[in-house]
Design an enzyme around this catalytic site. Structure first.
Site, PDB file in Angstrom:
ATOM      1  N   THR A  21     -28.311 -10.679  12.425  1.00 31.57           N
ATOM      2  CA  THR A  21     -27.535 -10.280  11.248  1.00 31.57           C
ATOM      3  C   THR A  21     -27.340  -8.759  11.154  1.00 31.57           C
ATOM      4  O   THR A  21     -26.868  -8.262  10.127  1.00 31.57           O
ATOM      5  CB  THR A  21     -28.238 -10.751   9.955  1.00 31.57           C
ATOM      6  OG1 THR A  21     -29.569 -10.223   9.969  1.00 31.57           O
ATOM      7  CG2 THR A  21     -28.281 -12.253   9.839  1.00 31.57           C
ATOM      8  N   LYS A  22     -27.723  -8.028  12.180  1.00 27.92           N
ATOM      9  CA  LYS A  22     -27.635  -6.571  12.097  1.00 27.92           C
ATOM     10  C   LYS A  22     -26.190  -6.077  12.292  1.00 27.92           C
ATOM     11  O   LYS A  22     -25.349  -6.805  12.815  1.00 27.92           O
ATOM     12  CB  LYS A  22     -28.562  -5.929  13.142  1.00 27.92           C
ATOM     13  CG  LYS A  22     -30.045  -6.210  12.877  1.00 27.92           C
ATOM     14  CD  LYS A  22     -30.519  -5.504  11.611  1.00 27.92           C
ATOM     15  CE  LYS A  22     -31.986  -5.704  11.321  1.00 27.92           C
ATOM     16  NZ  LYS A  22     -32.311  -6.832  10.437  1.00 27.92           N
ATOM     17  N   ASN A  23     -25.944  -4.828  11.910  1.00 34.67           N
ATOM     18  CA  ASN A  23     -24.570  -4.288  11.967  1.00 34.67           C
ATOM     19  C   ASN A  23     -24.033  -4.270  13.398  1.00 34.67           C
ATOM     20  O   ASN A  23     -22.837  -4.427  13.620  1.00 34.67           O
ATOM     21  CB  ASN A  23     -24.529  -2.870  11.378  1.00 34.67           C
ATOM     22  CG  ASN A  23     -24.845  -2.858   9.890  1.00 34.67           C
ATOM     23  OD1 ASN A  23     -25.375  -3.835   9.362  1.00 34.67           O
ATOM     24  ND2 ASN A  23     -24.517  -1.770   9.212  1.00 34.67           N
ATOM     25  N   TYR A  57     -30.775  -7.646  16.080  1.00 35.63           N
ATOM     26  CA  TYR A  57     -31.013  -9.032  15.635  1.00 35.63           C
ATOM     27  C   TYR A  57     -29.710  -9.632  15.078  1.00 35.63           C
ATOM     28  O   TYR A  57     -28.780  -8.921  14.698  1.00 35.63           O
ATOM     29  CB  TYR A  57     -32.135  -9.029  14.580  1.00 35.63           C
ATOM     30  CG  TYR A  57     -32.294 -10.355  13.905  1.00 35.63           C
ATOM     31  CD1 TYR A  57     -32.776 -11.457  14.612  1.00 35.63           C
ATOM     32  CD2 TYR A  57     -31.915 -10.533  12.577  1.00 35.63           C
ATOM     33  CE1 TYR A  57     -32.873 -12.699  14.009  1.00 35.63           C
ATOM     34  CE2 TYR A  57     -32.017 -11.770  11.968  1.00 35.63           C
ATOM     35  CZ  TYR A  57     -32.486 -12.844  12.688  1.00 35.63           C
ATOM     36  OH  TYR A  57     -32.574 -14.071  12.107  1.00 35.63           O
TER      37      TYR A  57
END
Ligand SMILES: Cc1ncc(COP(=O)(O)O)c(C=O)c1O
Length: 396
Positions: free
Chosen positions: A193-195, A191
């Site tokens: 904002t994921k790393n 998604y």
């Protein structure tokens, strides 16, 4: 929280909640896919799946178009449905429980360890019933649940599958062990904002080849062959459908963004670690509480979440937002949300640790590329405005 409510903050804040690091070279990777005939799942995605296998030292990886759809595909592949129970921690994002509801099974919530906010084998043991078919350890904020200990606890229940919610933990490990080694499957989110991100996406890894074969079908309507297989030869090949599936495959247009991020993810963890240590030093000894990281864990440091006394959480959010700082709430305890509260009759004392933490969490900006000046602004506002609020709440 509302699904991905932080998106508003991405755009408008002085110190944004999150800023992605994708740029021109990533745009050209998407342009290259446009030059090929396959826009859906094809050779690019397969190459990323091989890269994932190598990264995790595992035989099987399947890209998905989200963690959520990947997990639905996993639950369908396990034939989990009405009458079945899946154990889920109360302190998590709603998706962890929603997928269980979506396949018609019952999420059985358990409270978390008040120090780490993680699921424990003891809590799982107490919640097991003959109807339990799966357990979902959630690696909250990036720190791994002890899945090896959980697997040992469940040794007498081979009918209970462990499905790791590794949405926050791509590059984390516990005692050097990565996700996927002690479970039926671990599921990741890519998604926005994921790393590791491609906007929307995810992946499932599994050591179990026959489970991977089932997943290939439940990821794509239950069809026995994907588009690339149906059209790869000059003559059309019929497909069949043996079981019900969902639509969870990731298009190559998005998969193309992943390889450089996976290749550099460990290097970028150092930057996350440094930012987190600066925050921890700045807030140490104050009225702000933080979840503990176990000494033998390497957290993926997905997000940095502080806890203030519940009665000043909203005032603290307001102070941060007024100062132009992007925030999110990760998370309010899932059983306290209207759908679950009304459906199952939970109250504030049903899962008290999750409830108490969930009423006080605030996530502050932390991502590679956050500048030292930006972080100092966040620290200053928390020291000048949020900590005094928290202290006064503790005194009264
Ligand atoms: C713990 C957890 N599980 C699952 C998800 C769902 O991931 P996705 O948006 O890829 O479906 C999220 C998303 O933020 C999450 O935080």
């Amino acid at each position: 929280m509302q699904p991905h409510e932080e998106e508003d903050d991405i755009v408008t804040s002085t110190v944004p909640f999150y800023r992605h690091g994708l740029g021109a070279s990533d745009a050209s990777r998407i342009a290259s896919v446009l030059e090929t005939p396959i826009l859906t799942s094809g050779a690019v995605g397969r190459a990323v799946e091989s890269q994932l296998c190598e990264f995790f030292g595992i035989e099987n990886a399947l890209l998905t178009n989200s963690w959520t759809n990947g997990c639905v595909a996993a639950l369908l592949a396990l034939d989990i449905g009405p009458g079945d129970e899946v154990i889920v921690p109360a302190m998590t994002f709603i998706a962890s429980a929603n997928v269980v509801e979506l396949v018609g099974a019952k999420p059985v919530f358990v409270d978390v360890d008040p120090r780490t906010l993680l699921l424990t084998p003891t809590a799982v043991r107490a919640a097991l019933t003959p109807a339990t078919r799966a357990v979902m350890p959630v690696h909250l904020y990036g720190q791994m649940v002890d899945v090896e200990a959980l697997a040992a606890e469940l040794a007498d229940r081979p009918d209970v599958a462990i499905i790791e919610d590794a949405a926050h933990c791509f590059e984390g490990s516990l005692r050097g062990v990565l996700p996927g080694q002690h479970s039926r499957a671990a599921i990741f989110s890519f998604y926005a904002t994921k790393n590791v991100t491609c906007g929307e996406g995810g992946a499932i890894i599994t050591r179990d080849a026959s489970f991977a074969a089932e997943l290939k079908q439940t990821r794509l309507h239950g069809m026995s062959a994907g588009a690339i297989d149906r059209y790869s030869e000059s003559t059309y090949r019929h497909w069949d459908m043996f079981r019900l599936g969902t639509k969870a495959n990731l298009p190559d247009l998005l998969a193309a963004l992943l390889p450089p991020q996976i290749a550099t993810i460990r290097a970028r963890l150092g930057e996350r670690e440094e930012l987190c240590l600066r925050y921890e030093a700045a807030f140490s000894g104050s009225a702000i509480r933080l979840a503990e990281n176990a000494p033998d864990a390497t957290s993926a440091r997905h997000i940095f979440t502080i806890h203030v006394p519940p009665k000043v959480r909203d005032l603290s959010l307001q102070a941060l937002n007024t100062a132009g700082i992007g925030t999110a709430v990760n998370f309010r305890s899932v059983p306290t949300l209207s759908y679950y509260r009304e459906k199952y009759g939970y109250g504030p004392n049903s899962f008290p640790e999750s409830h108490q933490w969930g009423e006080g969490t605030i996530t502050i900006p932390m991502f590679p590329g956050l500048t030292r000046d930006e972080q100092d602004t966040v620290i200053r506002v928390i020291q000048n405005e949020v900590i005094p609020l928290a202290e006064s709440a503790l005194q009264h």
